[in-house]
Scaffold this active site. Structure first.
Site, PDB file in Angstrom:
ATOM      1  N   LYS A   1       3.308 -11.271  -0.491  1.00 10.01           N
ATOM      2  CA  LYS A   1       2.576 -10.294   0.322  1.00 10.01           C
ATOM      3  C   LYS A   1       1.580 -10.977   1.255  1.00 10.01           C
ATOM      4  O   LYS A   1       1.543 -10.688   2.451  1.00 10.01           O
ATOM      5  CB  LYS A   1       1.809  -9.318  -0.579  1.00 10.01           C
ATOM      6  CG  LYS A   1       2.642  -8.468  -1.492  1.00 10.01           C
ATOM      7  CD  LYS A   1       1.810  -7.454  -2.251  1.00 10.01           C
ATOM      8  CE  LYS A   1       0.819  -8.069  -3.227  1.00 10.01           C
ATOM      9  NZ  LYS A   1       1.465  -8.800  -4.330  1.00 10.01           N
TER      10      LYS A   1
ATOM     11  N   ASN B   1      -5.459  -6.318   0.261  1.00  9.49           N
ATOM     12  CA  ASN B   1      -5.450  -7.209  -0.896  1.00  9.49           C
ATOM     13  C   ASN B   1      -5.589  -8.677  -0.504  1.00  9.49           C
ATOM     14  O   ASN B   1      -5.786  -9.540  -1.350  1.00  9.49           O
ATOM     15  CB  ASN B   1      -4.141  -6.996  -1.673  1.00  9.49           C
ATOM     16  CG  ASN B   1      -4.242  -7.436  -3.111  1.00  9.49           C
ATOM     17  OD1 ASN B   1      -5.174  -7.091  -3.808  1.00  9.49           O
ATOM     18  ND2 ASN B   1      -3.263  -8.206  -3.568  1.00  9.49           N
TER      19      ASN B   1
ATOM     20  N   HIS C   1       2.516  -6.794 -13.763  1.00 12.26           N
ATOM     21  CA  HIS C   1       1.528  -5.739 -14.046  1.00 12.26           C
ATOM     22  C   HIS C   1       2.105  -4.614 -14.916  1.00 12.26           C
ATOM     23  O   HIS C   1       1.697  -3.461 -14.795  1.00 12.26           O
ATOM     24  CB  HIS C   1       0.991  -5.150 -12.736  1.00 12.26           C
ATOM     25  CG  HIS C   1       0.329  -6.171 -11.854  1.00 12.26           C
ATOM     26  ND1 HIS C   1      -0.763  -6.907 -12.257  1.00 12.26           N
ATOM     27  CD2 HIS C   1       0.634  -6.587 -10.589  1.00 12.26           C
ATOM     28  CE1 HIS C   1      -1.117  -7.719 -11.274  1.00 12.26           C
ATOM     29  NE2 HIS C   1      -0.289  -7.555 -10.272  1.00 12.26           N
TER      30      HIS C   1
END
Length: 467
Positions: free
Chosen positions: A132, A155, A200
């Site tokens: 990302k 982020n 996650h």
């Protein structure tokens, strides 16, 4: 206005709402929480920030109230803005939902602020398990090469609220699954899911829920960009009005891909050459994929082909992402501390032929058997550290029993000196010693950059002493 999990679904939700006089609780005093609190205060809201660590309250703007460890919103709270790491099961957020108080994230709040502007910025957004940040920063470099007033945010470091308030024309937004969970009215100009793999799961509960959170990025997006080589990414784009794929193979119609030594565009151009594969830095297939995703987002915004190539050539990789720390006595030492899950570590390991692998930390429920089995023939040795090192050791015993393994049992960051010494003892000229932990860092370090810095310091100490 309908809601899902207490979050507004109306695409223009909040765009005409005045926050003046509203009582808003901000959950979390980290970077995004501070940014949201400052913006809310500027909007005239009565703002309170809650956090379990009161030392984080230092430096908040005057006029912002604080409360330690709230488990329910104060009476009269009109809105809760949560930091992304707060789970939906947190008592505070559960209590807010039970009382009918809307809960949104900092990104959702930023979107609402942006829609109130006469000329809102364009949002080009990226999510995925890995790549990302590289994709967003490549995209920003490409946009700037085209003369666009753009900034990377989300982020990647700069809060989206701060970017909106900064007056940029285009936001290159990196969004985590946590941030997307707390957003539902986002409507991107173009959006990309670069890949999806297990990560996650301790937060989301399952790969399906994790993927669903990632898929929120495409809701109402003008162009949904997907990785044709990744099953989840492809699935999440299905049914969207306009889909554009990217692939490491020869691109079909409506795709970007690789032809020979060139990145080519068959979605926004008829086989237009965008750049050479050699223009992509750091090298390696997974970064070529990131470059294609960035190019697709830029082309969706109308960026010309020549700016794509220039932006990729101008791009400087961020620290701790496959960065060469040192080369000494024929051994290359590489810091890929950003490889915080098995999918990222697998991509990093695949770039090298013979590796002494440094791994371990917090696996967050991820399984490592496929990672170890796929990398077994590249491993010259493995050095393990961190809380979940035994899980990786067990996988190595099953899938790579001949590979020497050294476990470092110390639980503080001073253990990195022993890690580096053990790795040097295993390496021979021509090998790469690769820090690609496949795990999060918070068991021993502040974050993955801290882990990478400590690794680099230990390598420097070793090589300086050796001369």
């Amino acid at each position: 206005m309908s809601t899902v999990d207490g979050i507004a679904e109306d695409p223009l939700a909040g765009s005409s709402i005045s926050y003046a006089g509203k009582s808003v609780l901000v959950a979390g005093a980290g970077i995004s929480g501070r940014s949201a609190a400052a913006a809310l205060l500027a909007e005239g809201a009565a703002v309170t920030v809650t956090d379990s660590a009161p030392e984080r309250f230092g430096g908040l703007d005057a006029g912002i109230g604080t409360a330690v460890g709230l488990t329910a919103p104060p009476e009269g709270t009109d809105l809760v803005v949560t930091s992304p790491g707060w789970r939906p099961t947190s008592p505070l957020l559960v209590a807010a939902a039970e009382r009918g108080i809307e809960v949104i994230g900092e990104v959702e709040f930023a979107w609402r602020l942006a829609q109130r502007r006469p000329n809102p910025p364009a949002w080009l957004a990226v999510t995925g398990t890995n790549g990302k940040t590289t994709t967003v920063t490549m995209l920003t470099s490409i946009l700037r090469a085209a003369g666009v007033n753009a900034v990377a945010c989300g982020n990647v470091g700069l809060p989206v609220v701060a970017a909106v308030r900064g007056g940029y024309d285009v936001l290159a937004v990196e969004l985590s699954s946590f941030q997307l969970h707390w957003s539902s009215s986002l409507r991107m100009n173009a959006s990309a899911v670069v890949n999806v793999a297990e990560d996650h799961l301790d937060w989301h509960g399952s790969i399906e829920e994790y993927a669903a959170a990632k898929g929120r990025i495409h809701a109402g997006s003008g162009v949904a960009i997907y990785n044709a080589d990744d099953a989840w990414s492809t699935k999440l784009s299905e049914g969207k009005d306009r889909r554009v794929g990217f692939t490491l193979g020869e691109p079909g119609p409506g795709q970007l891909g690789v032809r020979g030594d060139a990145l080519v565009d068959r979605a926004f151009g008829d086989g237009t050459v965008l750049a050479d594969v050699a223009d992509v830095n750091p090298p390696g297939p997974y970064n070529v994929a990131n470059a294609l995703a960035a190019a697709a987002l830029a082309r969706a915004h109308g960026v010309p082909a020549e700016a794509v190539g220039k932006g990729l050539r101008d791009f400087t990789p961020n620290p701790h992402r496959s960065v060469l720390v040192a080369e000494h006595e024929g051994v290359r030492w590489i810091d890929d501390s950003k490889a915080t899950n098995p999918h990222a570590a697998a991509a990093s390991l695949a770039t090298h032929d013979r590796v002494v692998w440094i791994a371990g930390g917090l696996l967050k429920g991820a399984v490592v058997d496929d990672l170890v089995a796929g990398a077994a023939d590249r491993l010259a040795g493995v050095v393990l550290l961190g809380a979940d090192r035994a899980v990786i050791a067990d996988a190595l015993a099953r899938h790579a029993p001949e590979v020497p393994v050294h476990e470092v049992t110390a639980g503080d960051h001073g253990a990195m000196t022993e890690v580096v010494r053990a790795a040097r003892a295993m390496a021979r000229p021509g090998d790469v010693v690769l820090l690609a932990p496949a795990a999060a860092s918070m068991d021993m370090f502040e974050d993955y950059p801290h882990r990478g810095r400590v690794f680099a310091e230990a390598v420097k100490e070793l090589t300086d002493r050796a001369g």
